[in-house]
Design a protein around this motif. Sequence first.
Motif, PDB file in Angstrom:
ATOM      1  N   ASN A   3       4.000 -69.299 -54.682  1.00 55.10           N
ATOM      2  CA  ASN A   3       2.574 -69.311 -55.065  1.00 55.10           C
ATOM      3  C   ASN A   3       2.509 -69.877 -56.905  1.00 55.10           C
ATOM      4  OD1 ASN A   3       1.351 -69.024 -52.635  1.00 55.10           O
ATOM      5  ND2 ASN A   3       1.718 -66.702 -53.179  1.00 55.10           N
ATOM      6  N   SER A   5       2.106 -72.335 -59.877  1.00 61.94           N
ATOM      7  CA  SER A   5       1.651 -73.560 -59.943  1.00 61.94           C
ATOM      8  C   SER A   5       2.943 -74.396 -60.619  1.00 61.94           C
ATOM      9  CB  SER A   5       0.539 -73.667 -61.002  1.00 61.94           C
ATOM     10  OG  SER A   5      -0.322 -73.254 -60.413  1.00 61.94           O
ATOM     11  N   GLU A   7       4.333 -78.515 -62.249  1.00 61.49           N
ATOM     12  CA  GLU A   7       4.315 -79.769 -62.632  1.00 61.49           C
ATOM     13  C   GLU A   7       4.549 -80.596 -61.606  1.00 61.49           C
ATOM     14  OE1 GLU A   7       6.725 -80.780 -65.937  1.00 61.49           O
ATOM     15  OE2 GLU A   7       8.205 -80.660 -64.804  1.00 61.49           O
ATOM     16  N   GLU A   8       3.698 -81.832 -61.467  1.00 62.91           N
ATOM     17  CA  GLU A   8       4.044 -82.902 -60.519  1.00 62.91           C
ATOM     18  C   GLU A   8       5.054 -83.635 -60.843  1.00 62.91           C
ATOM     19  OE1 GLU A   8       3.934 -84.664 -57.512  1.00 62.91           O
ATOM     20  OE2 GLU A   8       1.754 -84.213 -57.584  1.00 62.91           O
ATOM     21  N   HIS A  67      -6.062 -82.449 -58.873  1.00 69.50           N
ATOM     22  CA  HIS A  67      -4.373 -82.346 -59.233  1.00 69.50           C
ATOM     23  C   HIS A  67      -4.331 -81.733 -60.714  1.00 69.50           C
ATOM     24  CE1 HIS A  67      -2.792 -84.361 -55.698  1.00 69.50           C
ATOM     25  NE2 HIS A  67      -3.785 -85.354 -55.732  1.00 69.50           N
ATOM     26  N   ASP A  70      -7.436 -78.069 -60.675  1.00 69.13           N
ATOM     27  CA  ASP A  70      -7.480 -76.892 -59.441  1.00 69.13           C
ATOM     28  C   ASP A  70      -6.215 -76.325 -59.067  1.00 69.13           C
ATOM     29  OD1 ASP A  70     -10.082 -77.748 -59.373  1.00 69.13           O
ATOM     30  OD2 ASP A  70     -10.244 -77.918 -57.284  1.00 69.13           O
ATOM     31  N   ALA A  71      -5.001 -77.325 -59.524  1.00 66.76           N
ATOM     32  CA  ALA A  71      -3.789 -76.820 -59.234  1.00 66.76           C
ATOM     33  C   ALA A  71      -3.274 -75.830 -59.901  1.00 66.76           C
ATOM     34  CB  ALA A  71      -2.718 -78.164 -59.219  1.00 66.76           C
ATOM     35  N   PHE A  72      -3.956 -75.492 -60.959  1.00 62.29           N
ATOM     36  CA  PHE A  72      -3.717 -74.619 -62.049  1.00 62.29           C
ATOM     37  C   PHE A  72      -4.716 -73.478 -62.099  1.00 62.29           C
ATOM     38  CE2 PHE A  72      -1.762 -78.463 -62.994  1.00 62.29           C
ATOM     39  CZ  PHE A  72      -0.425 -78.137 -62.801  1.00 62.29           C
ATOM     40  N   PRO A  73      -4.991 -72.602 -61.098  1.00 70.76           N
ATOM     41  CA  PRO A  73      -6.266 -71.678 -61.013  1.00 70.76           C
ATOM     42  C   PRO A  73      -6.506 -71.001 -62.192  1.00 70.76           C
ATOM     43  CG  PRO A  73      -4.938 -71.718 -59.001  1.00 70.76           C
ATOM     44  CD  PRO A  73      -4.027 -72.204 -59.991  1.00 70.76           C
ATOM     45  N   HIS A  97      -3.122 -81.763 -69.478  1.00 73.90           N
ATOM     46  CA  HIS A  97      -3.359 -81.385 -67.829  1.00 73.90           C
ATOM     47  C   HIS A  97      -2.810 -82.760 -67.124  1.00 73.90           C
ATOM     48  CE1 HIS A  97      -4.777 -77.201 -66.947  1.00 73.90           C
ATOM     49  NE2 HIS A  97      -4.934 -77.160 -68.090  1.00 73.90           N
ATOM     50  N   GLU A 191       2.982 -69.823 -66.917  1.00 72.51           N
ATOM     51  CA  GLU A 191       2.831 -69.560 -65.692  1.00 72.51           C
ATOM     52  C   GLU A 191       3.007 -70.815 -64.816  1.00 72.51           C
ATOM     53  OE1 GLU A 191      -1.191 -67.748 -65.533  1.00 72.51           O
ATOM     54  OE2 GLU A 191      -1.173 -66.866 -67.337  1.00 72.51           O
ATOM     55  N   VAL A 192       3.841 -71.722 -65.316  1.00 70.84           N
ATOM     56  CA  VAL A 192       4.029 -72.856 -64.739  1.00 70.84           C
ATOM     57  C   VAL A 192       5.328 -73.321 -64.367  1.00 70.84           C
ATOM     58  CG1 VAL A 192       3.585 -75.542 -64.669  1.00 70.84           C
ATOM     59  CG2 VAL A 192       1.723 -73.946 -65.209  1.00 70.84           C
TER      60      VAL A 192
END
Length: 268
Positions: A3, A5, A7-8, A67, A70-73, A97, A191-192
């Motif tokens: 769960n 988050s 990076e793309e 993207h 929201d992808a990083f709540p 971001h 946290e990513v």
Amino acid sequence: MSNVSAEETTYHTRMMKCTLEVDHSRSYWNACGEVGRPVTTAEAFEQAIFGSRTFSRVQRLIADMRHRFDAFPASLEVLMRWSDMNPLDRSVICHLHTQLADPLYRQFTGAFLVQRYASLRSSIDRELVIDWIESIVPGRWKVPTRAKIASNMMTSAKTAGLLQSNRSPRSIAFPRVSDTVITYLMYLLREVEFAGSLLKNPYVASLGFELETLVGRLRTIPSLGFNRQGDLLHFGWRYENLVQWAEHELTLTPTTAPDQSSNCVDAT
């Protein structure tokens, strides 16, 4: 399935339709803050949160907000309550971001521009960036697509303070970065899932930080608890996470209970 988050990592062409979108990002955060959750495309259009825009344009903007934020709540929770963010910090945070959501922009700003600046080739033009894109994703896109992406990446980099002019040749620069943004980035990356380390990555590189400069800045920020003993570098983290840091160190608006009036899934 994790769960956490991340990076793309998949290359895409979303930069053709949206640049850094600083003002639209601020409008999005504010709208989410009013209802305590991400707003839907229908809500954004009906309430004109992006101003007078067509539904298709609102749909495109919301897709990018998904993207980038929201992808990083945890980040979105902070951003939609951080009402007194100064304009320069806002531009840099939108840049970070966008890097998270777009691997091509991340490489462009966090590697290509940095390497050219370090090698004393301190300017670029669109043709150079078009060719660079082809070297990164060979055979992927035709020249008109690469040209549009190149133009919009340069526009975004200019907004973030990484380029000094809108006219070629465009001189490479780096933005002034506050301790608040540095701290935000460190707690965010904690946290990513991302390639690199907290001290060596495209995000800090794009802000003009070499290792020694970054270490010097980090040591002055109490909420990071950073220290160095010889070759050992250590974060002491005063707070457990990004949200806890923001609640103690920033002026946030009170938490809004999530609005349950819209339970539909907004696929965009």
